[in-house]
Motif scaffolding. Structure first.
Motif, PDB file in Angstrom:
ATOM      1  N   CYS A  41       0.838  -1.197   0.000  1.00 58.22           N
ATOM      2  CA  CYS A  41       0.000   0.000   0.000  1.00 58.22           C
ATOM      3  C   CYS A  41       0.876   1.253   0.000  1.00 58.22           C
ATOM      4  CB  CYS A  41      -0.894  -0.027   1.237  1.00 58.22           C
ATOM      5  SG  CYS A  41      -1.844   1.477   1.499  1.00 58.22           S
ATOM      6  N   CYS A  56       0.121   3.097   3.738  1.00 53.01           N
ATOM      7  CA  CYS A  56       0.610   2.522   5.006  1.00 53.01           C
ATOM      8  C   CYS A  56       1.781   1.561   4.806  1.00 53.01           C
ATOM      9  CB  CYS A  56      -0.528   1.831   5.754  1.00 53.01           C
ATOM     10  SG  CYS A  56      -0.976   0.237   5.035  1.00 53.01           S
ATOM     11  N   HIS A  85      -4.545   0.164   0.025  1.00 50.91           N
ATOM     12  CA  HIS A  85      -5.659  -0.560   0.632  1.00 50.91           C
ATOM     13  C   HIS A  85      -6.945   0.244   0.412  1.00 50.91           C
ATOM     14  CE1 HIS A  85      -2.443  -2.245   3.421  1.00 50.91           C
ATOM     15  NE2 HIS A  85      -3.001  -3.322   2.872  1.00 50.91           N
ATOM     16  N   CYS A 120      -7.436   2.417   3.399  1.00 49.56           N
ATOM     17  CA  CYS A 120      -6.498   3.551   3.524  1.00 49.56           C
ATOM     18  C   CYS A 120      -6.898   4.701   2.590  1.00 49.56           C
ATOM     19  CB  CYS A 120      -5.078   3.120   3.196  1.00 49.56           C
ATOM     20  SG  CYS A 120      -4.352   2.057   4.443  1.00 49.56           S
TER      21      CYS A 120
HETATM   22 ZN   LIG Z   1      -2.728   0.775   3.495  1.00 53.84          ZN
END
Ligand SMILES: [Zn+2]
Length: 209
Positions: A146, A149, A167, A170
């Motif tokens: 990702c 993150c 994600h 996210c």
């Molecule tokens: Zn993420």
């Protein structure tokens, strides 16, 4: 078609009176030209493929277009297909406007796309061309982590602008199946994708290259 330079019109702006300033992508460059009474010229429209000669090169003024002719495509009369074409080709101006010399990749990509435009869902062509462009420019983010993150992406993926993986949680975006998207990245083909998945990808491309 004549035997001048061939290029796609990336933008048309009105100058004083009825003159036009036109940005054209040829196989070798992205360049701005001037056309007297361009507003009266039905050929001078966004997205058109034109053949032209140039005069006044090297003067203080913009080079001028002459001997203009137009290479038509049958889908130009289909309003929806024409709208999708305009939406696609509009993205090239902000992407290329500060470039002068270009590789023929961009012209060839648009020319191949224009020839396929009525044979396939144009949104699929846009997505496949955009992946080809990212590959060509070395901007592919085909890793499975990702962007936000940095943790691993499991079965579900979301994509940011430039198809950067993240994600879904996210990015606060709806999920796509990771495996299908990574297959799309690798094959540059949309045949395995559903129309709604193609719509999702298309909307990301429309945020800009
Ligand atoms: Zn993420």
């Amino acid at each position: 078609m004549g035997c001048g330079i061939k290029g796609f019109i990336l933008s048309v702006r009105k100058a004083r009176d009825e003159d036009s300033i036109v940005l054209i992508l040829s196989t070798t460059e992205v360049k701005t030209y001037y056309r007297f009474f361009g507003a009266r010229h039905s050929i001078l429209q966004l997205g058109n493929l034109v053949d032209f000669e140039v005069e006044g090169e090297g003067s203080n003024f913009l080079p001028r277009l002459r001997s203009l002719s137009h290479m038509g495509f049958s889908w130009l009369f289909d309003k929806n297909k024409l709208l999708l074409w305009h939406n696609f080709i509009k993205k090239f101006e902000p992407h290329l406007k500060d470039t002068h010399e270009v590789e023929s990749f961009y012209f060839d990509l648009l020319f191949a796309a224009a020839k396929r435009w009525d044979k396939q869902n144009p949104k699929r062509i846009v997505c496949e061309n955009y992946i080809a462009l990212l590959h060509h420019e070395g901007r592919m983010h085909d890793d499975e982590h990702c962007y936000i993150c940095e943790a691993r992406i499991e079965e579900e993926i979301a994509l940011m602008q430039a198809f950067i993986p993240a994600h879904p949680k996210c990015l606060y975006a709806s999920p796509l199946p990771t495996k299908k998207i990574l297959d799309f990245f690798r094959t540059q083909k949309t045949v395995f994708l559903e129309d709604h998945e193609v719509d999702y990808l298309y909307e990301i491309v429309m945020k800009g290259f």
